[in-house]
Design an enzyme around this catalytic site. Structure first.
Site, short mmCIF file in Angstrom:
data_model
loop_
_atom_site.label_atom_id
_atom_site.label_comp_id
_atom_site.label_asym_id
_atom_site.label_seq_id
_atom_site.Cartn_x
_atom_site.Cartn_y
_atom_site.Cartn_z
N ASP A 46 36.65 -42.45 -18.15
CA ASP A 46 35.08 -41.52 -17.68
C ASP A 46 35.11 -40.23 -18.39
O ASP A 46 34.18 -40.11 -19.08
CB ASP A 46 34.95 -41.45 -16.13
N GLU A 91 29.35 -48.82 -21.53
CA GLU A 91 29.59 -47.94 -23.38
C GLU A 91 29.05 -47.84 -23.81
O GLU A 91 29.57 -47.47 -24.99
CB GLU A 91 31.33 -48.81 -23.68
N ASN A 113 40.30 -48.56 -20.64
CA ASN A 113 40.40 -48.11 -18.66
C ASN A 113 41.93 -50.07 -18.51
O ASN A 113 42.30 -48.40 -17.77
CB ASN A 113 39.55 -49.15 -17.85
N ASP A 136 28.61 -48.96 -29.27
CA ASP A 136 29.03 -49.74 -28.67
C ASP A 136 30.57 -49.08 -28.72
O ASP A 136 31.14 -48.88 -30.25
CB ASP A 136 29.03 -51.05 -28.35
N ILE A 137 31.10 -48.43 -27.96
CA ILE A 137 32.59 -47.78 -27.70
C ILE A 137 34.03 -49.18 -27.90
O ILE A 137 33.81 -50.02 -27.10
CB ILE A 137 33.26 -47.21 -26.72
#
Length: 337
Positions: free
Chosen positions: A227, A253, A218, A210-211
């Protein structure tokens, strides 16, 4: 010295790679590249016992063996074959027809049999073997031209339908943003690896990636930048995995990695390498900004009995542990065995 086993090891199963994709510069999204279409139709006249003759601006002669060979072009040398039966060897034309319709390169080409015997049962046999049309040796040129135009139209329409179907299949298993496999494809692949582990008792590792704080990316930089970050993270993950490993984007993500035939030590080394690959340098976005991101990774290793759902759940819980301990780290859940 590599931190994981040789990626070319013959014992390592190789999963199919994603289809060739093309990148849209404007939106950073990836779409499968459609197969190229022939610019102009080609009609080949072939005798069952002699050579193949085609006409494309200039006349080209190739042997029957060359026309059916696997090497060279990926498609048939012609869109329509006119197979001329030899009066001395009438059965050779039917054998050639069967070859054309069963061969990988020519099975989608249209075939018109020019039968010199005039026997109705031979026409029935030809249609049963896959012929698209059957004419006699005294057919008028005007009639033959009309028949060939009809065969070409039907063949080209079938090619378009097949291309659309293949494109739909690719889109069904690919993530359009990153070009990675999606969850729909990854789930049965993970189940297959788990089933193989039960048969062979070989371990395999499952990672949930997971980021960290991706929503903040965002919010601060916009979704186009977000993106671009996802695409670059996917590229770095791909560059640091073996061909036989499974990588998929399964959520916003979140990414899934499966390492077949890999134990705990190998899984830890690979996971730490992935963390380093993401953290070591900021990601350059289309606007020129540099965004520093990290990832958290939850890992579990299974061998034998556990099902894929159980292993996936353990990896997901390990990811929650990594988030709770401060992010940008690798954590393990109890090895499923």
């Amino acid at each position: 010295m590599p931190i994981w086993p040789d990626p070319h090891c013959p014992k390592r199963p190789v999963l199919p790679m994603p289809p060739r994709v093309s990148k849209c510069r404007g939106c950073w999204r990836f779409w499968p590249t459609p197969p190229p279409m022939r610019s102009a139709p080609i009609v080949a006249r072939i005798k069952s016992s002699t050579r193949v003759r085609t006409r494309v601006r200039t006349r080209v002669r190739v042997s029957r063996t060359q026309g059916l060979a696997e090497t060279g072009a990926a498609r048939a040398i012609a869109d329509v074959f006119i197979v001329e039966a030899d009066e001395r060897r009438p059965d050779a034309a039917l054998r050639l027809l069967s070859e054309l319709k069963s061969h990988q390169r020519t099975r989608h080409a249209a075939v018109c049999l020019m039968d010199a015997t005039g026997q109705p049962d031979r026409a029935a046999m030809a249609f049963d073997l896959g012929a698209d049309d059957v004419v006699g040796p005294d057919v008028a040129l005007g009639e033959l031209a009309v028949r060939l135009r009809g065969l070409l139209r039907r063949k080209q329409a079938a090619d378009r339908r097949r291309s659309r179907f293949e494109l739909d299949l690719r889109l069904a298993m690919l993530d359009p943003l990153t070009g990675l496999y999606n969850r729909r494809y990854a789930a049965p692949q993970l189940a297959a690896i788990a089933a193989r582990s039960q048969d062979t008792s070989a371990p395999y590792a499952v990672m949930m990636i997971d980021i960290d704080r991706f929503k903040l990316v965002n919010d601060l930089h916009g979704h186009i930048t977000g993106d671009a970050v996802l695409v670059e993270v996917a590229r770095r993950l791909t560059a640091n995995l073996r061909d036989g490993d499974l990588l998929a984007r399964i959520g916003g993500e979140e990414f899934l990695v499966v390492l077949p035939d890999s134990g705990r030590d190998v899984a830890r080394q690979v996971a730490e390498r992935l963390c380093t690959a993401i953290e070591e340098r900021p990601i350059r976005t289309p606007s020129g900004a540099r965004v520093a991101v990290t990832v958290s990774i939850g890992v579990t290793v299974a061998q034998g009995a556990p099902g894929s759902d159980t292993v996936f759940q353990q990896a997901d819980l390990a990811l929650l542990d990594a988030k709770g301990l401060g992010r940008n780290r690798v954590t393990f859940r109890l090895t499923a065995a």
